[in-house]
Every structure is written in C-alpha cells, then in structure tokens.
Design a protein around this motif. Structure first.
Motif, PDB file in Angstrom:
ATOM      1  N   ILE A  51      76.672   6.633 -35.850  1.00 42.12           N
ATOM      2  CA  ILE A  51      77.597   7.751 -36.013  1.00 42.12           C
ATOM      3  C   ILE A  51      76.838   9.066 -36.106  1.00 42.12           C
ATOM      4  CG2 ILE A  51      77.608   7.610 -38.522  1.00 42.12           C
ATOM      5  CD1 ILE A  51      80.572   8.489 -36.182  1.00 42.12           C
ATOM      6  N   ASP A  52      75.564   8.984 -36.547  1.00 45.07           N
ATOM      7  CA  ASP A  52      74.771  10.206 -36.667  1.00 45.07           C
ATOM      8  C   ASP A  52      74.020  10.528 -35.383  1.00 45.07           C
ATOM      9  OD1 ASP A  52      75.503  10.621 -39.303  1.00 45.07           O
ATOM     10  OD2 ASP A  52      73.944   9.276 -40.038  1.00 45.07           O
ATOM     11  N   ASN A  53      74.049   9.610 -34.415  1.00 44.17           N
ATOM     12  CA  ASN A  53      73.343   9.817 -33.161  1.00 44.17           C
ATOM     13  C   ASN A  53      74.275   9.487 -31.996  1.00 44.17           C
ATOM     14  OD1 ASN A  53      70.438  10.367 -34.014  1.00 44.17           O
ATOM     15  ND2 ASN A  53      70.900   8.495 -35.134  1.00 44.17           N
ATOM     16  N   ILE A  54      74.865  10.542 -31.421  1.00 42.76           N
ATOM     17  CA  ILE A  54      75.833  10.379 -30.347  1.00 42.76           C
ATOM     18  C   ILE A  54      75.166  10.802 -29.040  1.00 42.76           C
ATOM     19  CG2 ILE A  54      78.094  11.066 -29.468  1.00 42.76           C
ATOM     20  CD1 ILE A  54      78.818  11.774 -32.360  1.00 42.76           C
ATOM     21  N   PRO A  55      75.271   9.991 -27.963  1.00 47.91           N
ATOM     22  CA  PRO A  55      74.603  10.350 -26.708  1.00 47.91           C
ATOM     23  C   PRO A  55      75.259  11.541 -26.027  1.00 47.91           C
ATOM     24  CG  PRO A  55      75.953   8.410 -26.389  1.00 47.91           C
ATOM     25  CD  PRO A  55      75.988   8.704 -27.863  1.00 47.91           C
ATOM     26  N   CYS A  56      74.440  12.477 -25.581  1.00 51.83           N
ATOM     27  CA  CYS A  56      74.933  13.598 -24.784  1.00 51.83           C
ATOM     28  C   CYS A  56      75.385  13.069 -23.431  1.00 51.83           C
ATOM     29  CB  CYS A  56      73.834  14.640 -24.616  1.00 51.83           C
ATOM     30  SG  CYS A  56      74.230  15.939 -23.413  1.00 51.83           S
ATOM     31  N   GLU A  57      76.535  13.529 -22.945  1.00 48.96           N
ATOM     32  CA  GLU A  57      77.077  13.023 -21.693  1.00 48.96           C
ATOM     33  C   GLU A  57      76.265  13.467 -20.482  1.00 48.96           C
ATOM     34  OE1 GLU A  57      80.842  15.023 -20.571  1.00 48.96           O
ATOM     35  OE2 GLU A  57      80.539  16.182 -22.406  1.00 48.96           O
ATOM     36  N   HIS A  71      74.958  21.244 -28.272  1.00 49.05           N
ATOM     37  CA  HIS A  71      73.970  20.673 -27.361  1.00 49.05           C
ATOM     38  C   HIS A  71      74.603  20.358 -26.001  1.00 49.05           C
ATOM     39  CE1 HIS A  71      70.521  18.134 -26.142  1.00 49.05           C
ATOM     40  NE2 HIS A  71      71.461  17.417 -25.540  1.00 49.05           N
ATOM     41  N   SER A  72      75.817  19.790 -26.001  1.00 48.28           N
ATOM     42  CA  SER A  72      76.478  19.417 -24.747  1.00 48.28           C
ATOM     43  C   SER A  72      76.804  20.639 -23.902  1.00 48.28           C
ATOM     44  CB  SER A  72      77.749  18.612 -25.040  1.00 48.28           C
ATOM     45  OG  SER A  72      77.436  17.379 -25.623  1.00 48.28           O
ATOM     46  N   ARG A  73      77.184  21.747 -24.554  1.00 50.55           N
ATOM     47  CA  ARG A  73      77.475  22.971 -23.805  1.00 50.55           C
ATOM     48  C   ARG A  73      76.219  23.462 -23.097  1.00 50.55           C
ATOM     49  NH1 ARG A  73      80.557  24.680 -28.364  1.00 50.55           N
ATOM     50  NH2 ARG A  73      78.828  26.035 -28.971  1.00 50.55           N
ATOM     51  N   GLN A  74      75.078  23.418 -23.815  1.00 51.36           N
ATOM     52  CA  GLN A  74      73.822  23.861 -23.222  1.00 51.36           C
ATOM     53  C   GLN A  74      73.418  22.967 -22.048  1.00 51.36           C
ATOM     54  OE1 GLN A  74      71.268  23.760 -26.651  1.00 51.36           O
ATOM     55  NE2 GLN A  74      71.618  25.908 -27.153  1.00 51.36           N
ATOM     56  N   CYS A  75      73.606  21.663 -22.228  1.00 52.42           N
ATOM     57  CA  CYS A  75      73.263  20.724 -21.165  1.00 52.42           C
ATOM     58  C   CYS A  75      74.175  20.913 -19.960  1.00 52.42           C
ATOM     59  CB  CYS A  75      73.364  19.283 -21.663  1.00 52.42           C
ATOM     60  SG  CYS A  75      71.816  18.647 -22.342  1.00 52.42           S
ATOM     61  N   ALA A  76      75.451  21.202 -20.211  1.00 54.69           N
ATOM     62  CA  ALA A  76      76.402  21.423 -19.117  1.00 54.69           C
ATOM     63  C   ALA A  76      75.980  22.619 -18.281  1.00 54.69           C
ATOM     64  CB  ALA A  76      77.812  21.625 -19.673  1.00 54.69           C
ATOM     65  N   GLU A  77      75.550  23.667 -18.941  1.00 58.29           N
ATOM     66  CA  GLU A  77      75.103  24.859 -18.231  1.00 58.29           C
ATOM     67  C   GLU A  77      73.825  24.569 -17.441  1.00 58.29           C
ATOM     68  OE1 GLU A  77      75.118  28.493 -16.638  1.00 58.29           O
ATOM     69  OE2 GLU A  77      76.705  27.637 -17.909  1.00 58.29           O
ATOM     70  N   THR A  78      72.904  23.805 -18.049  1.00 58.58           N
ATOM     71  CA  THR A  78      71.661  23.437 -17.369  1.00 58.58           C
ATOM     72  C   THR A  78      71.946  22.585 -16.141  1.00 58.58           C
ATOM     73  OG1 THR A  78      70.429  23.502 -19.455  1.00 58.58           O
ATOM     74  CG2 THR A  78      69.441  22.265 -17.636  1.00 58.58           C
ATOM     75  N   ASP A  79      72.876  21.630 -16.291  1.00 58.00           N
ATOM     76  CA  ASP A  79      73.216  20.752 -15.174  1.00 58.00           C
ATOM     77  C   ASP A  79      73.874  21.544 -14.049  1.00 58.00           C
ATOM     78  OD1 ASP A  79      73.121  17.900 -14.406  1.00 58.00           O
ATOM     79  OD2 ASP A  79      75.298  18.138 -14.219  1.00 58.00           O
ATOM     80  N   LYS A  80      74.736  22.470 -14.420  1.00 60.36           N
ATOM     81  CA  LYS A  80      75.393  23.318 -13.417  1.00 60.36           C
ATOM     82  C   LYS A  80      74.355  24.125 -12.642  1.00 60.36           C
ATOM     83  CE  LYS A  80      78.634  27.205 -13.012  1.00 60.36           C
ATOM     84  NZ  LYS A  80      79.502  28.150 -13.769  1.00 60.36           N
ATOM     85  N   GLN A  81      73.371  24.682 -13.353  1.00 57.00           N
ATOM     86  CA  GLN A  81      72.323  25.463 -12.707  1.00 57.00           C
ATOM     87  C   GLN A  81      71.465  24.586 -11.802  1.00 57.00           C
ATOM     88  OE1 GLN A  81      71.883  28.902 -12.916  1.00 57.00           O
ATOM     89  NE2 GLN A  81      70.528  28.441 -11.192  1.00 57.00           N
TER      90      GLN A  81
END
Length: 398
Positions: A51-57, A71-81
């Motif tokens: 519960i304390d460690n959830i995988p980023c999509e 963290h997911s928002r940052q990764c989403a932006e990185t993936d989009k770029q």
C-alpha cells in the motif's frame, strides 16, 4: 480533383497497416510496451507491491501513496515529450535505443531494440536464478548488492552508463578510444563490443560472481571508499584524518609557509587498474616495488583532464630532461609548474609513481632509453607511459 492517397506501411510488431505519419509513433509505443513488460517481470521478482509502494503507470517505479499523483503527472509529461521527440525525427536521423541508449537509424531501430529486449529478458531470467541468495551482482559494476537495495543501485549505475555512452558518441568515427579495462584502443565502431567482451572476461571466475567482485575491490587502496557506484569519485579529506596528515606533512616538508585549502582523494578505478597492472610488472622485473610518492604541479585548467584521463604526455610543455611527465620529490620544485586560478589558489598532485631504473635525458628524449623506465634522477623523474603514475591526491593551496 483526385483525392490524395495516404501512404501506409506495415508495423513490424503488430503487422497492421499504419500511415507513414503515425509510423514512428506506433513503433515507439511498441518499444515502450516491450520495455515495460520487462520492467514488470523484474518488479515481480523484486517483490510484491504494498500500500505504501504503488507502481507508476508510466515508468513502473514503486511510489509512496502520498507522492504517487505528483510523480505520475511528471512521468506523463516526460512520456509525452519522449513521443514527440521520436515523431519529430526524420527518416534518416538517429534515435536512441530505449534499452542501451545507443543512437540507431530509424530503419534499424526495430531489429536493434528487439535484440536489446531479448538481452534484457535473459538478464532478468538470470537474475531469478539468484533468488535464494541475499546478494545479487549489479549488471553494470558487478558489485554484489543486497536484494533489497539492488533495484536502487542498478538504476543509479544505469544512469551513469547512459552518461558514459553519451560521452562516447561524441567521438568521431576515426578516433581511437582506449578500452576501460585493458587500455587497448579501438574506433567507435568496435569499442563498445570490445569493452563488453573485456567486462565479461573479467567477471568469469571459477568461484562465481561474489569471488570476482570482492577480489577486484581488494586491488584498490584500503583508504578508498569502496561503496562508490561510479568509476570516478572525488573525496575531500578531513583535516583531522591520518590520510590528510600524511599528504600535508609531505607537502609542508619543503613548502612550510604555504597554506593548504583542501586535499582531495581521487578514485579513478579504470586509471588505478591500469597503474596497478604496471606496478605488478615492475615488481616482477625488479623483485621489489619501485613506487615513490612524488609531486606534480600543473595549471588549474588541466586538473579535470588529468583526473579523467590520467597524466597525458601530449600536454607536456617543458623538456629539460625528456619529453614526458615531470614529477618531483619536493613540492617546492613542483611549485614552479603551477599557476594561480581565478580565486588565486594553486593545485598540485601527490602521485604514486613507478620510478624503476633511471637514466639521464635531455630535450630531445621522446621515449625512455631501452632498459630504463624514467629519465632525470635525484629530485626530478620523467615518465613516458601515461599509466606509470597515479595522481591519488589533489592539493589546493595558497
């Protein structure tokens, strides 16, 4: 007016017909999915999610619940770029492989990435064989790591490896690049394959990976910090330590009035391994160690070049007793080779030097005379092999 016909091309992973406009994007997405599949297999091996460690999509890193959304928002932006960057590549441009980071033509990207993906799957399969052990070798540095720390450690090593490859690709195709393990030189086309073979040979020992990793560390000085993840590390010594006092006393023996600002220990594993191999050869030839602690003064602008690539004879500018690298028994002699930096401090190395047999030299001496290892003698020695000395300490002083 006839309608324009949109050209399509089959996507190799799915065999679907895809428009040329979307072809790069579609191919990139297949690579990304393949990479994520490997990451998921690895995560299942490392441990179940909590519960304390959830995988980023996006990156599948395990993130604390409170930080997951940011963290997911940052990764989403990185993936989009990332996707935008790939779609902007022309058909003749190079695209970095998502596994090994080497730049590959878009026409060869599919075959190259499939090969890398297979290597990654094999790596994970080999990793699971060590499931009963507490220590697992890092795939990059071969150091045995506790299973709980393995993922963090290898991620840090991977980042260093990506940076190393990036620096490697800056070389021209015709440049000769020295191997990090055996110091033989190869062009850019062959250096990476050669270094991989060298690394694998070093890692092959009869007692398994633990024996190799621990024995390799034993070749480095006891004063070194062996927990460093990188080939090159620099440590500022504490003035109260015996190591600091040893260097300072040698320096102040002939420069008592100069004030030391700081002393750094230089840990360059590749350079030291080369030096250590030369030292073994000297001991075999002479039956004893001829190593001496000597000083080398230099311009402040030359420091990083020396630390990264060892003492290089091509930078030598004074040839009184030979066209090589000059070292002195007294810091007061090496002081003449230093120049003040922008903040009015000077720099000097205290180095391990393999003196061997010494003979006279002059301004025309380009290589050491046969049967000898250095020229000069007395208080000054000149070396002619770049790995014949190791600059272990950098002294900054006024």
């Amino acid at each position: 007016m006839a309608e324009a016909i949109e050209t399509t091309d089959p996507c190799e992973p799915s065999h679907n017909q895809v428009s040329l406009h979307d072809w790069s994007l579609n191919l990139s997405q297949h690579f990304h999915n393949d990479k994520c599949q490997n990451v998921n297999v690895e995560k299942e091996f490392i441990g179940e999610y909590t519960i304390d460690n959830i995988p980023c999509e996006y990156c599948d890193e395990l993130i604390n619940f409170d930080d997951w959304e940011r963290h997911s928002r940052q990764c989403a932006e990185t993936d989009k770029q990332r996707i935008e960057d790939i779609t902007n590549h022309g058909s003749n441009n190079l695209i970095p492989c998502e596994f090994c980071s080497l730049p590959v033509s878009i026409h060869d990207l599919m075959a190259h990435t499939n090969k890398c993906a297979e290597v990654e799957r094999q790596r994970i399969q080999n990793l699971t064989k060590h499931a009963g052990n507490n220590l697992i070798p890092c795939e990059y540095c071969s150091i045995p790591i506790d299973i709980d720390e393995w993922n963090l450690h290898t991620n840090q090593c991977a980042e260093f490896e990506r940076q190393r490859i990036q620096n490697l690709t800056k070389h021209a195709d015709s440049d000769l690049i020295p191997c990090e393990y055996c110091n033989k030189s190869f062009t850019l086309q062959y250096i990476e394959n050669h270094q991989t073979e060298c690394r694998q040979q070093l890692a092959t020992v009869s007692d398994g990976f633990n024996a190799h990793a621990f024995n390799r560390d034993l070749t480095f000085p006891e004063t070194w910090n062996h927990s460093s993840l990188y080939n090159l590390s620099r440590y500022i010594l504490e003035p109260t330590s015996e190591e600091y006092k040893f260097v300072a006393n040698n320096f102040h023996r002939t420069l008592p009035s100069n004030e030391i600002v700081q002393i750094e220990r230089i840990q360059n594993r590749r350079w030291y391994r080369q030096y250590d191999a030369h030292r073994d050869d000297f001991i075999e030839r002479y039956g004893k160690s001829t190593e001496q602690w000597l000083f080398h003064g230099c311009k402040s602008q030359s420091i990083d070049a020396i630390i990264n690539d060892c003492f290089n004879r091509s930078h030598a500018v004074r040839y009184a007793v030979g066209q090589g690298i000059y070292f002195a028994t007294d810091a007061s002699i090496s002081l003449n080779y230093t120049q003040p930096s922008h903040n009015n401090t000077r720099h000097m190395f205290m180095a391990r030097v393999l003196v061997g047999r010494t003979t006279k030299g002059d301004q025309t001496t380009r290589v050491c005379p046969r049967g000898y290892d250095t020229t000069g003698g007395g208080t000054v020695f000149v070396t002619y092999h770049d790995a014949q000395a190791y600059g272990e300490y950098l002294i900054e002083f006024t």
